[in-house]
Design a protein around this motif. Structure first.
Motif, PDB file in Angstrom:
ATOM      1  N   PHE A  35       0.808  -1.227   0.000  1.00 43.55           N
ATOM      2  CA  PHE A  35       0.000   0.000   0.000  1.00 43.55           C
ATOM      3  C   PHE A  35       0.838   1.273   0.000  1.00 43.55           C
ATOM      4  N   TYR A  36       1.985   1.223  -0.670  1.00 46.27           N
ATOM      5  CA  TYR A  36       2.795   2.427  -0.888  1.00 46.27           C
ATOM      6  C   TYR A  36       1.957   3.423  -1.727  1.00 46.27           C
ATOM      7  N   PRO A  37       2.265   4.742  -1.656  1.00 51.44           N
ATOM      8  CA  PRO A  37       1.367   5.714  -2.315  1.00 51.44           C
ATOM      9  C   PRO A  37       1.178   5.574  -3.830  1.00 51.44           C
ATOM     10  N   ASN A  38       2.062   4.872  -4.534  1.00 47.99           N
ATOM     11  CA  ASN A  38       1.828   4.718  -5.987  1.00 47.99           C
ATOM     12  C   ASN A  38       0.959   3.505  -6.313  1.00 47.99           C
ATOM     13  N   LYS A  39       0.592   2.702  -5.329  1.00 48.65           N
ATOM     14  CA  LYS A  39      -0.240   1.513  -5.595  1.00 48.65           C
ATOM     15  C   LYS A  39      -1.712   1.926  -5.743  1.00 48.65           C
ATOM     16  N   PRO A  40      -2.534   1.053  -6.349  1.00 45.99           N
ATOM     17  CA  PRO A  40      -3.946   1.429  -6.545  1.00 45.99           C
ATOM     18  C   PRO A  40      -4.655   1.834  -5.249  1.00 45.99           C
ATOM     19  N   MET A  41      -4.345   1.157  -4.139  1.00 48.31           N
ATOM     20  CA  MET A  41      -4.855   1.664  -2.850  1.00 48.31           C
ATOM     21  C   MET A  41      -3.666   1.873  -1.923  1.00 48.31           C
ATOM     22  N   THR A  42      -3.746   2.887  -1.070  1.00 46.75           N
ATOM     23  CA  THR A  42      -2.571   3.218  -0.253  1.00 46.75           C
ATOM     24  C   THR A  42      -2.922   3.482   1.201  1.00 46.75           C
ATOM     25  N   THR A  43      -1.933   3.208   2.058  1.00 47.44           N
ATOM     26  CA  THR A  43      -2.026   3.624   3.460  1.00 47.44           C
ATOM     27  C   THR A  43      -0.795   4.471   3.820  1.00 47.44           C
ATOM     28  N   GLY A  44      -0.135   5.039   2.828  1.00 55.97           N
ATOM     29  CA  GLY A  44       1.129   5.738   3.055  1.00 55.97           C
ATOM     30  C   GLY A  44       2.261   4.739   2.931  1.00 55.97           C
ATOM     31  N   GLU A  45       2.488   3.957   3.960  1.00 57.76           N
ATOM     32  CA  GLU A  45       3.301   2.740   3.914  1.00 57.76           C
ATOM     33  C   GLU A  45       2.425   1.640   4.486  1.00 57.76           C
ATOM     34  N   GLY A  46       2.577   0.421   3.990  1.00 59.71           N
ATOM     35  CA  GLY A  46       1.794  -0.668   4.570  1.00 59.71           C
ATOM     36  C   GLY A  46       1.739  -1.862   3.657  1.00 59.71           C
ATOM     37  N   GLY A  47       1.335  -2.981   4.215  1.00 56.02           N
ATOM     38  CA  GLY A  47       1.193  -4.202   3.424  1.00 56.02           C
ATOM     39  C   GLY A  47       0.237  -5.161   4.109  1.00 56.02           C
ATOM     40  N   MET A  48      -0.126  -6.236   3.394  1.00 54.71           N
ATOM     41  CA  MET A  48      -1.047  -7.216   3.971  1.00 54.71           C
ATOM     42  C   MET A  48      -0.650  -8.607   3.501  1.00 54.71           C
ATOM     43  N   ILE A  49      -0.586  -9.531   4.462  1.00 57.08           N
ATOM     44  CA  ILE A  49      -0.360 -10.938   4.133  1.00 57.08           C
ATOM     45  C   ILE A  49      -1.726 -11.624   4.187  1.00 57.08           C
TER      46      ILE A  49
END
Ligand SMILES: *Cc1c(COP(=O)(O)O)cnc(C)c1O
Length: 369
Positions: A176-190
């Motif tokens: 979910f970095y800001p250039n991804k289709p959805m973002t949280t600023g920085e972030g990820g999901m497993i």
């Protein structure tokens, strides 16, 4: 300047952040749980484990499958570096398989020749938002008893035969970095359906704590890959918007393809791809001899663009130094890497901006004749 990408944030995210800041719980709270549950439900898996980046997620995916020193992991040389580095984090060896020219994805027909007794997993990267051929990859993985990690960082809500990408592998990862289709600023999901993997990832991301999550008991070597409640609150709102975001990006991709299709010298994505693709970026291809000049010309006209992915992973200094890779080792990935550029693409891009970009492309290509 028309920028390459822009986050799509509204008043809902801003309100959600402010509401968290008014509470006393800024980490390990209800927003993280809500984010994990809602994202897993949307994609179609049982468990979601939120982490602080896609890279952290890929690391824990590898670690939770027990991949270790000297094991081999098959993956693509045409990707962002984290999809190969995640093997190195656990001292395993990334083994590259060249890509298909039409999809930019790892060529499934070339996987089997790279399998050895040391191969433990395939890291499937759905590049730019386009799903890999999962039926074929699952068949190979079953036959050779390999695990599948899906790097779906660029592909939220991309579909393969009606099912969401990220619901096929033993474990999958989103970013979910800001250039991804959805973002949280920085972030990820497993994401996973496997209870044991979910338990391990939850422990690893939180200092190796056990099930009880007692603050000062540590059962295994862990990390701090947690996200804050502030980040999670943005994630909850972005997850609600994701279906509309992806639908919008599909419409924009169609407008782009139809608008650019008559420009000589440009290779575009296929219209057939529009409906199942997640459209992380809009990639176009030109003759490799003019690619960098075109980027410079567009820049002069106020249009940002970027060579993508250049260089390939195996030709990065780190990989050349560690493994002795050289030009020519993965010819199709290298060709794509020299011909591809991405042009501005974001959820709120306007028809007028797309028209400006089109005119600048035509003029720039004309100047390069
Ligand atoms: C963005 C991305 C990642 C890593 O995500 P971060 O959140 O930046 O760590 C991994 N793999 C691919 C293919 C990506 O595009």
């Amino acid at each position: 300047m028309i920028r390459l990408s822009r986050p799509f944030i509204g008043k809902e995210e801003i309100e959600a952040v402010v509401n968290v800041l008014k509470t006393d719980q800024l980490s390990l709270g209800p927003k993280t749980e809500e984010f994990e549950k809602s994202f897993a439900k949307l994609i179609g898996t049982k468990y979601g484990i939120a982490v602080n980046s896609g890279t952290s997620g890929l690391h824990l995916a590898v670690k939770s499958l027990g991949i270790k020193d000297g094991d081999e992991v098959i993956t693509s040389p045409f990707s962002f570096i984290a999809s190969a580095n995640c093997a190195l984090f656990e001292r395993a060896i990334p083994v590259f398989v060249d890509v298909e020219e039409t999809t930019f994805n790892m060529d499934p027909k070339k996987i089997e020749e790279k399998i050895t007794p040391k191969t433990k997993a395939i890291v499937v990267v759905h590049i730019f938002g386009k799903s890999c051929d999962m039926d074929y990859i699952i068949k190979i993985a079953k036959k050779h008893n390999l695990k599948i990690i899906e790097d779906a960082c660029e592909s939220p809500l991309a579909r393969y035969k009606g099912k969401n990408v990220g619901s096929f592998g033993d474990v999958s990862v989103f970013a979910f970095y800001p250039n991804k289709p959805m973002t949280t600023g920085e972030g990820g999901m497993i994401l996973t359906d496997n209870k044991e993997i979910a338990k391990l990832c939850t422990s690893y991301k939180n200092q190796g704590r056990g099930d009880s999550l007692q603050w000062l008991t540590h059962e295994r070597l862990g990390y701090n890959y947690r996200i804050s409640e502030i980040t999670a609150a943005i994630g909850v709102e972005q997850t609600k918007k994701l279906p509309a975001i992806i639908e919008k990006r599909r419409k924009l991709a169609e407008i782009y393809i139809n608008g650019l299709k008559d420009i000589p010298g440009l290779k575009l994505p296929s219209l057939d791809d529009v409906k199942d693709h997640a459209w992380f970026v809009f990639p176009i291809r030109v003759d490799s001899r003019i690619r960098d000049k075109l980027i410079a010309k567009l820049n002069e006209k106020g249009i940002q663009s970027k060579a993508y992915f250049y260089p390939c992973i195996h030709l990065q200094e780190l990989y050349k130094n560690m493994f002795g890779y050289k030009e020519g080792d993965f010819p199709i990935a290298e060709k794509l890497s020299k011909e591809t550029l991405i042009i501005p693409f974001y959820t709120q891009i306007t028809d007028k901006e797309i028209l400006t970009i089109k005119e600048s492309l035509i003029n720039s290509l004309g100047e390069l004749k």
